[in-house]
Design an enzyme around this catalytic site. Structure first.
Site, short mmCIF file in Angstrom:
data_model
loop_
_atom_site.label_atom_id
_atom_site.label_comp_id
_atom_site.label_asym_id
_atom_site.label_seq_id
_atom_site.Cartn_x
_atom_site.Cartn_y
_atom_site.Cartn_z
N GLN A 1 0.83 -1.20 0.00
CA GLN A 1 0.00 0.00 0.00
C GLN A 1 0.87 1.26 0.00
OE1 GLN A 1 -3.61 -0.57 2.81
NE2 GLN A 1 -2.11 -2.06 3.53
N HIS B 1 -1.34 1.61 -4.41
CA HIS B 1 -1.66 3.04 -4.34
C HIS B 1 -0.74 3.90 -5.19
CE1 HIS B 1 -3.68 2.04 -0.24
NE2 HIS B 1 -4.48 1.82 -1.26
N CYS C 1 6.84 11.82 -16.18
CA CYS C 1 8.11 12.34 -15.69
C CYS C 1 8.36 11.80 -14.29
CB CYS C 1 8.12 13.88 -15.69
SG CYS C 1 7.00 14.64 -14.49
N CYS D 1 4.02 21.11 -22.34
CA CYS D 1 2.83 21.50 -23.11
C CYS D 1 1.97 22.50 -22.35
CB CYS D 1 2.01 20.27 -23.46
SG CYS D 1 0.99 19.61 -22.10
N ASN E 1 1.98 -7.30 13.21
CA ASN E 1 1.66 -5.89 13.38
C ASN E 1 1.86 -5.51 14.85
OD1 ASN E 1 0.79 -3.58 11.81
ND2 ASN E 1 -1.04 -3.54 13.08
#
Length: 252
Positions: A108, A126, A141, A156, A217
């Protein structure tokens, strides 16, 4: 599944890693906090810092369209972290891939640290800070194209937007399908450094059909009850210890 103490749990994880050749890792912000990149929901996370707008508002498609200058002020300061280096979890996962055990990393995070560590098959749910697109002509870019201040413009004249998924936008279909396929086919799924609170990413766990679901976790998650192995702690040290071959020394 009840929570395991760290020593017994890591030993069990190591045995599973040693016996599996089709492992997938799914991770979140906790993987990169060890590299100095702040997360959103911890005590010191971005959600608890003061800004004129909440971070989740700033990082939304609607806010980008209405207030692009404010979006870029926050984005450059807090999200565009290109100098960070891979942490122990990134390095451990890259080592597992080199050994032919890890088939995919699903993340993520947008920081590109898995690739910096050497991982090759990475699904960035993401998006990434390393790619930006002109909203007018579609030219791409790198981060340098955003400049240091003001609104970044393409040659542009079009406004440049980071190729990150903002709140209110859909995940890239091909990336999502690749992640689903990897999870549905894997023998072992390791989930770490994520609160599993952000959807649709957190919903990917439903596609795992095996019996070696590992959750690592620091705090509880809504999916703890599904885990075949539940470990509390920092993911970097746990993964580093777990990838040591049985009876061997760390190979990082």
């Amino acid at each position: 599944m009840s929570e395991h103490n760290e020593r017994d749990g890591v030993e069990r994880l190591r045995r599973w890693v040693d016996s599996c050749d089709n492992i997938v890792f799914f991770g979140g912000a906790g993987v990169s906090t060890e590299s100095g990149i702040p997360d959103f929901r911890s005590e010191d996370g971005l959600y608890r810092q003061h800004y004129d707008w909440p971070p989740e508002t700033i990082l939304s498609a609607g806010f980008f369209a209405a207030h692009p200058e404010e979006f870029y002020r926050f984005y450059r300061e807090k999200m565009l972290v290109t100098g960070a280096q891979p942490g122990p979890a990134h390095l451990a996962l890259a080592e597992l891939e080199r050994r032919g055990k890890l088939r995919a990393v699903i993340t993520q995070n947008i920081d590109g640290l898995h690739q910096k560590a050497g991982s090759r098959r990475v699904y960035e749910l993401h998006g990434t800070i390393y790619q930006n697109r002109c909203l007018s002509c579609g030219a791409l870019c790198g981060p340098e194209g955003l400049g240091k201040s003001g609104l970044p413009r393409c040659s542009c004249g079009g406004l440049i937007k980071p190729e990150v998924v903002l709140y209110g936008e859909s995940l890239d279909g091909a990336t999502l399908q690749g992640a689903v396929d990897a999870i549905s086919r894997c023998e072992m799924l390791i989930v770490g450094g994520t609160s599993l609170a952000v959807y649709p990413a957190a919903g990917l766990l439903q596609y795992y059909r095996g019996h070696r679901l590992v959750l690592i976790n620091k705090g509880p998650t809504p999916q703890d009850g599904r885990a075949d192995l539940l470990l509390r702690g920092s993911i970097g040290p746990i993964l580093t210890e777990a990838i040591r071959p049985l009876g061997g020394e760390a190979a990082l």
